[in-house]
Write a protein that holds these residues in place. Structure first.
Motif, PDB file in Angstrom:
ATOM      1  N   UNK A 160       0.839  -1.208   0.000  1.00 20.45           N
ATOM      2  CA  UNK A 160       0.000   0.000   0.000  1.00 20.45           C
ATOM      3  C   UNK A 160       0.874   1.258   0.000  1.00 20.45           C
ATOM      4  N   UNK A 161       1.934   1.245   0.810  1.00 25.75           N
ATOM      5  CA  UNK A 161       2.843   2.393   0.867  1.00 25.75           C
ATOM      6  C   UNK A 161       3.476   2.636  -0.502  1.00 25.75           C
ATOM      7  N   UNK A 162       3.885   1.577  -1.171  1.00 22.01           N
ATOM      8  CA  UNK A 162       4.496   1.701  -2.491  1.00 22.01           C
ATOM      9  C   UNK A 162       3.522   2.310  -3.492  1.00 22.01           C
ATOM     10  N   UNK A 163       2.281   1.844  -3.469  1.00 22.39           N
ATOM     11  CA  UNK A 163       1.268   2.401  -4.373  1.00 22.39           C
ATOM     12  C   UNK A 163       1.097   3.900  -4.129  1.00 22.39           C
TER      13      UNK A 163
ATOM     14  N   UNK B 299       3.170   6.039  -2.673  1.00 18.22           N
ATOM     15  CA  UNK B 299       4.368   6.803  -3.040  1.00 18.22           C
ATOM     16  C   UNK B 299       4.479   6.990  -4.548  1.00 18.22           C
ATOM     17  N   UNK B 300       4.192   5.942  -5.290  1.00 14.18           N
ATOM     18  CA  UNK B 300       4.285   6.045  -6.752  1.00 14.18           C
ATOM     19  C   UNK B 300       3.195   6.956  -7.318  1.00 14.18           C
ATOM     20  N   UNK B 301       2.006   6.910  -6.723  1.00 20.92           N
ATOM     21  CA  UNK B 301       0.942   7.821  -7.159  1.00 20.92           C
ATOM     22  C   UNK B 301       1.326   9.270  -6.880  1.00 20.92           C
ATOM     23  N   UNK B 302       1.898   9.516  -5.693  1.00 20.27           N
ATOM     24  CA  UNK B 302       2.305  10.883  -5.356  1.00 20.27           C
ATOM     25  C   UNK B 302       3.435  11.347  -6.275  1.00 20.27           C
ATOM     26  N   UNK B 303       4.364  10.465  -6.587  1.00 24.04           N
ATOM     27  CA  UNK B 303       5.452  10.824  -7.506  1.00 24.04           C
ATOM     28  C   UNK B 303       4.902  11.202  -8.876  1.00 24.04           C
ATOM     29  N   UNK B 304       3.870  10.488  -9.310  1.00 16.83           N
ATOM     30  CA  UNK B 304       3.250  10.810 -10.595  1.00 16.83           C
ATOM     31  C   UNK B 304       2.567  12.181 -10.539  1.00 16.83           C
ATOM     32  N   UNK B 305       1.879  12.461  -9.428  1.00 17.91           N
ATOM     33  CA  UNK B 305       1.244  13.775  -9.254  1.00 17.91           C
ATOM     34  C   UNK B 305       2.308  14.867  -9.281  1.00 17.91           C
TER      35      UNK B 305
ATOM     36  N   UNK C 277      -5.072   7.679   0.816  1.00 16.99           N
ATOM     37  CA  UNK C 277      -4.132   7.470   1.917  1.00 16.99           C
ATOM     38  C   UNK C 277      -4.884   7.271   3.224  1.00 16.99           C
ATOM     39  N   UNK C 278      -5.911   8.056   3.448  1.00 21.09           N
ATOM     40  CA  UNK C 278      -6.695   7.944   4.687  1.00 21.09           C
ATOM     41  C   UNK C 278      -7.415   6.598   4.791  1.00 21.09           C
ATOM     42  N   UNK C 279      -7.704   5.965   3.658  1.00 24.80           N
ATOM     43  CA  UNK C 279      -8.414   4.681   3.671  1.00 24.80           C
ATOM     44  C   UNK C 279      -7.527   3.547   4.181  1.00 24.80           C
ATOM     45  N   UNK C 280      -6.216   3.693   4.099  1.00 24.10           N
ATOM     46  CA  UNK C 280      -5.290   2.658   4.570  1.00 24.10           C
ATOM     47  C   UNK C 280      -4.787   2.983   5.965  1.00 24.10           C
ATOM     48  N   UNK C 281      -4.364   1.960   6.674  1.00 23.63           N
ATOM     49  CA  UNK C 281      -3.864   2.129   8.036  1.00 23.63           C
ATOM     50  C   UNK C 281      -2.346   2.318   8.001  1.00 23.63           C
ATOM     51  N   UNK C 282      -1.924   3.511   7.574  1.00 24.09           N
ATOM     52  CA  UNK C 282      -0.507   3.859   7.492  1.00 24.09           C
ATOM     53  C   UNK C 282      -0.286   5.183   8.224  1.00 24.09           C
TER      54      UNK C 282
ATOM     55  N   UNK D 109       1.927   7.952   6.674  1.00 25.01           N
ATOM     56  CA  UNK D 109       1.331   8.598   5.511  1.00 25.01           C
ATOM     57  C   UNK D 109       0.214   9.549   5.944  1.00 25.01           C
ATOM     58  N   UNK D 110      -0.511   9.200   7.017  1.00 26.64           N
ATOM     59  CA  UNK D 110      -1.544  10.102   7.536  1.00 26.64           C
ATOM     60  C   UNK D 110      -0.904  11.402   8.015  1.00 26.64           C
ATOM     61  N   UNK D 111       0.253  11.284   8.681  1.00 30.78           N
ATOM     62  CA  UNK D 111       0.965  12.481   9.139  1.00 30.78           C
ATOM     63  C   UNK D 111       1.389  13.346   7.954  1.00 30.78           C
ATOM     64  N   UNK D 112       1.893  12.715   6.911  1.00 30.22           N
ATOM     65  CA  UNK D 112       2.290  13.454   5.705  1.00 30.22           C
ATOM     66  C   UNK D 112       1.086  14.146   5.075  1.00 30.22           C
ATOM     67  N   UNK D 113      -0.028  13.436   4.986  1.00 30.38           N
ATOM     68  CA  UNK D 113      -1.242  14.013   4.404  1.00 30.38           C
ATOM     69  C   UNK D 113      -1.743  15.190   5.250  1.00 30.38           C
ATOM     70  N   UNK D 114      -1.649  15.064   6.571  1.00 28.24           N
ATOM     71  CA  UNK D 114      -2.043  16.185   7.448  1.00 28.24           C
ATOM     72  C   UNK D 114      -1.187  17.414   7.170  1.00 28.24           C
ATOM     73  N   UNK D 115       0.104  17.202   6.968  1.00 29.51           N
ATOM     74  CA  UNK D 115       0.994  18.314   6.655  1.00 29.51           C
ATOM     75  C   UNK D 115       0.633  18.981   5.335  1.00 29.51           C
TER      76      UNK D 115
END
Length: 147
Positions: free
Chosen positions: A55-58, A60-66, A82-87, A90-96
């Motif tokens: 899930x983390x890899x997916x 990260x690759x999606x964000x790199x594409x964006x 990102x919020x749908x997964x238990x990571x 990544x939640x901290x990064x999304x909050x930022x």
């Protein structure tokens, strides 16, 4: 002597050592089409055994594409995924990102960059630090203008 070696003759050698975290990180951060086939298979094996890493890899690759294709309009969709997964990381990064969402979307959408200006500011600060305590403003001014 034969009795001593007998238990080892029929055994198969153990698998190679697992990849280091640094190696797996390199595989994840490399574009999939630029990854050699051997490394791609090893990464696939790692991701099959760890769903969180997959899930983390997916994400990260999606964000790199964006980021590389300036698709800032997809950012909200990415944050929702990102919020749908238990990571938690990544939640901290999304909050930022959400703290200043408009600026992040603009940075990921618009073709303009302040990179050149930041480079000049960095150069000026370096010259100032080199000159600190050695000379007055007039010499600093001359170095900046002539550099």
């Amino acid at each position: 002597m034969r009795a001593y070696l007998h238990p080892f003759r029929g055994s198969t050698p153990t698998d190679a050592r697992p990849p280091t975290p640094r190696t797996v990180t390199k595989w994840i951060l490399t574009r999939p089409d630029a990854l050699p086939e051997n490394d791609r298979l090893k990464l696939k094996s790692v991701l099959v055994h760890c769903p969180e890493q997959d899930a983390l890899t997916r994400h990260l690759r999606d964000f790199a594409q964006i980021l590389t294709r300036l698709q800032g309009d997809r950012l909200l969709e990415w944050i929702t995924a990102v919020r749908a997964d238990d990571l938690p990381s990544m939640h901290t990064f999304a909050n930022g990102l959400e703290r200043d969402l408009d600026a992040v979307i603009a940075g990921l959408t618009l073709p303009w960059s302040s990179g050149i200006v930041e480079g000049h500011v960095n150069r000026l600060k370096m010259i100032k630090r080199q000159m600190y305590g050695r000379a007055g403003f007039s010499l600093l001014r001359k170095r900046v203008l002539l550099a």
